[in-house]
Design a protein around this motif. Structure first.
Motif, PDB file in Angstrom:
ATOM      1  N   ASP A 140      -2.035  18.021  12.859  1.00 57.84           N
ATOM      2  CA  ASP A 140      -2.556  18.077  14.222  1.00 57.84           C
ATOM      3  C   ASP A 140      -4.052  18.308  14.244  1.00 57.84           C
ATOM      4  N   ALA A 141      -4.668  18.306  13.060  1.00 61.92           N
ATOM      5  CA  ALA A 141      -6.111  18.470  12.944  1.00 61.92           C
ATOM      6  C   ALA A 141      -6.553  17.760  11.675  1.00 61.92           C
ATOM      7  N   PRO A 142      -7.832  17.421  11.549  1.00 58.41           N
ATOM      8  CA  PRO A 142      -8.314  16.781  10.324  1.00 58.41           C
ATOM      9  C   PRO A 142      -8.023  17.644   9.094  1.00 58.41           C
ATOM     10  N   LEU A 143      -7.748  16.989   7.971  1.00 58.92           N
ATOM     11  CA  LEU A 143      -7.449  17.685   6.718  1.00 58.92           C
ATOM     12  C   LEU A 143      -8.471  17.299   5.669  1.00 58.92           C
ATOM     13  N   ASP A 144      -8.996  18.317   4.947  1.00 56.97           N
ATOM     14  CA  ASP A 144      -9.863  17.987   3.824  1.00 56.97           C
ATOM     15  C   ASP A 144      -8.974  17.557   2.652  1.00 56.97           C
ATOM     16  N   GLY A 145      -9.576  17.075   1.581  1.00 58.63           N
ATOM     17  CA  GLY A 145      -8.828  16.556   0.447  1.00 58.63           C
ATOM     18  C   GLY A 145      -7.840  17.548  -0.134  1.00 58.63           C
ATOM     19  N   ALA A 146      -8.259  18.798  -0.311  1.00 55.94           N
ATOM     20  CA  ALA A 146      -7.384  19.812  -0.907  1.00 55.94           C
ATOM     21  C   ALA A 146      -6.186  20.108  -0.008  1.00 55.94           C
ATOM     22  N   ALA A 147      -6.429  20.241   1.301  1.00 57.07           N
ATOM     23  CA  ALA A 147      -5.333  20.527   2.225  1.00 57.07           C
ATOM     24  C   ALA A 147      -4.375  19.337   2.298  1.00 57.07           C
ATOM     25  N   LEU A 148      -4.911  18.126   2.264  1.00 61.20           N
ATOM     26  CA  LEU A 148      -4.080  16.936   2.303  1.00 61.20           C
ATOM     27  C   LEU A 148      -3.229  16.826   1.039  1.00 61.20           C
ATOM     28  N   ALA A 149      -3.826  17.120  -0.109  1.00 60.59           N
ATOM     29  CA  ALA A 149      -3.073  17.096  -1.370  1.00 60.59           C
ATOM     30  C   ALA A 149      -1.958  18.132  -1.329  1.00 60.59           C
ATOM     31  N   ASP A 150      -2.261  19.306  -0.812  1.00 61.51           N
ATOM     32  CA  ASP A 150      -1.258  20.374  -0.730  1.00 61.51           C
ATOM     33  C   ASP A 150      -0.098  19.968   0.189  1.00 61.51           C
ATOM     34  N   ARG A 151      -0.432  19.469   1.370  1.00 62.93           N
ATOM     35  CA  ARG A 151       0.616  19.096   2.335  1.00 62.93           C
ATOM     36  C   ARG A 151       1.456  17.908   1.877  1.00 62.93           C
ATOM     37  N   SER A 152       0.844  17.005   1.104  1.00 60.09           N
ATOM     38  CA  SER A 152       1.578  15.814   0.657  1.00 60.09           C
ATOM     39  C   SER A 152       2.304  16.042  -0.662  1.00 60.09           C
ATOM     40  N   GLY A 153       2.008  17.175  -1.304  1.00 59.26           N
ATOM     41  CA  GLY A 153       2.650  17.465  -2.574  1.00 59.26           C
ATOM     42  C   GLY A 153       2.157  16.585  -3.706  1.00 59.26           C
ATOM     43  N   THR A 154       0.918  16.109  -3.601  1.00 61.29           N
ATOM     44  CA  THR A 154       0.340  15.258  -4.644  1.00 61.29           C
ATOM     45  C   THR A 154      -0.828  15.980  -5.282  1.00 61.29           C
ATOM     46  N   ASP A 155      -1.216  15.513  -6.469  1.00 57.95           N
ATOM     47  CA  ASP A 155      -2.415  16.085  -7.086  1.00 57.95           C
ATOM     48  C   ASP A 155      -3.632  15.553  -6.343  1.00 57.95           C
ATOM     49  N   LEU A 156      -4.747  16.250  -6.462  1.00 57.13           N
ATOM     50  CA  LEU A 156      -5.954  15.939  -5.694  1.00 57.13           C
ATOM     51  C   LEU A 156      -6.439  14.519  -5.965  1.00 57.13           C
ATOM     52  N   ARG A 157      -6.441  14.109  -7.230  1.00 55.27           N
ATOM     53  CA  ARG A 157      -6.948  12.769  -7.566  1.00 55.27           C
ATOM     54  C   ARG A 157      -6.110  11.680  -6.890  1.00 55.27           C
ATOM     55  N   THR A 158      -4.782  11.774  -7.003  1.00 50.61           N
ATOM     56  CA  THR A 158      -3.902  10.781  -6.370  1.00 50.61           C
ATOM     57  C   THR A 158      -4.105  10.785  -4.865  1.00 50.61           C
ATOM     58  N   CYS A 159      -4.221  11.985  -4.308  1.00 52.82           N
ATOM     59  CA  CYS A 159      -4.410  12.118  -2.872  1.00 52.82           C
ATOM     60  C   CYS A 159      -5.702  11.435  -2.430  1.00 52.82           C
ATOM     61  N   LEU A 160      -6.802  11.680  -3.126  1.00 51.26           N
ATOM     62  CA  LEU A 160      -8.091  11.100  -2.737  1.00 51.26           C
ATOM     63  C   LEU A 160      -8.111   9.582  -2.944  1.00 51.26           C
ATOM     64  N   GLU A 161      -7.465   9.095  -4.011  1.00 47.26           N
ATOM     65  CA  GLU A 161      -7.385   7.646  -4.219  1.00 47.26           C
ATOM     66  C   GLU A 161      -6.577   6.991  -3.093  1.00 47.26           C
ATOM     67  N   LEU A 171       0.827  -1.209   0.000  1.00 53.88           N
ATOM     68  CA  LEU A 171       0.000   0.000   0.000  1.00 53.88           C
ATOM     69  C   LEU A 171       0.859   1.256   0.000  1.00 53.88           C
ATOM     70  N   LEU A 172       1.974   1.241   0.712  1.00 57.99           N
ATOM     71  CA  LEU A 172       2.774   2.457   0.898  1.00 57.99           C
ATOM     72  C   LEU A 172       4.045   2.519   0.053  1.00 57.99           C
ATOM     73  N   VAL A 173       4.344   1.502  -0.724  1.00 53.62           N
ATOM     74  CA  VAL A 173       5.625   1.459  -1.436  1.00 53.62           C
ATOM     75  C   VAL A 173       5.758   2.601  -2.460  1.00 53.62           C
ATOM     76  N   GLU A 174       4.689   3.112  -2.967  1.00 56.49           N
ATOM     77  CA  GLU A 174       4.740   4.205  -3.935  1.00 56.49           C
ATOM     78  C   GLU A 174       4.954   5.522  -3.187  1.00 56.49           C
ATOM     79  N   PRO A 175       5.934   6.349  -3.560  1.00 54.36           N
ATOM     80  CA  PRO A 175       6.277   7.555  -2.790  1.00 54.36           C
ATOM     81  C   PRO A 175       5.122   8.525  -2.579  1.00 54.36           C
TER      82      PRO A 175
END
Length: 180
Positions: free
Chosen positions: A23-44, A6-10
């Motif tokens: 330190d708080a819940p993240l919505d999809g857009a904030a999570l994508a931003d913090r992880s440096g991924t596009d929204l679709r990859t982040c949500l998948e 599940l995690l082997v892909e960077p």
């Protein structure tokens, strides 16, 4: 669940890391931003983490499910069952060490590919057969099936390595030590 797969892909690892650092819940857009991924990859990715019980979605966004991670860690830490005492009977301490790598309880997990260890395992299996007695093939299959469901592979290996001989669907011990 195979956490490593599940995690082997960077990018997936980045999403899990962003959730862990938050330190708080993240919505999809904030999570994508913090992880440096596009929204679709982040949500998948976060959907896969939720499905695996490693993240949760609440009304304010996604959070890491710490209890889920603890469960995965506890499951990964499970020690295999040691070989049954009967498995090592009649074998030297060194041979018992080899058997300990290949047996869990009474079950043979695999036949070693290395010749030296394979011969130790086959020697142990040969001890199940009385010298001087002839066994019908069905009985040989039944005896070997108690150790591994691939009894035909074990039977063939015992014959090929000189522990059993066969003729007319009858088998008998032709090699190996005799347990006292």
């Amino acid at each position: 669940m195979d956490l490593l797969r599940l995690l082997v892909e960077p990018r997936r690892l980045a999403v899990a890391g962003a959730l862990a650092a938050a330190d708080a819940p993240l919505d999809g857009a904030a999570l994508a931003d913090r992880s440096g991924t596009d929204l679709r990859t982040c949500l998948e990715t976060v959907a896969a983490l939720v499905d695996a019980g490693l993240a949760a979605r609440g009304p304010d966004g996604y959070v890491l499910d710490v209890a889920g991670w603890r469960e995965v860690a506890a499951a990964a830490a499970v020690e295999p069952e040691p070989p049954a005492a009967r498995i090592g009977h009649g074998m030297t301490a060194e041979e018992q060490d080899v058997l300990g790598r290949w047996f869990e309880g009474h079950r043979l997990t695999a036949l070693p590919s290395g010749r030296t260890q394979r011969l130790v395992v086959l020697e142990r299996l040969a001890l199940e057969f009385e010298p001087g007695r002839r066994y019908p093939e069905t009985e040989v299959n039944s005896i070997l099936g108690r150790f591994n469901p691939d009894w035909s592979m074990l039977r063939r290996a015992l014959v090929d390595n000189g522990f059993l001989d066969r003729a007319n669907n009858q088998y008998w011990r032709s090699g190996g030590r005799v347990a006292t």
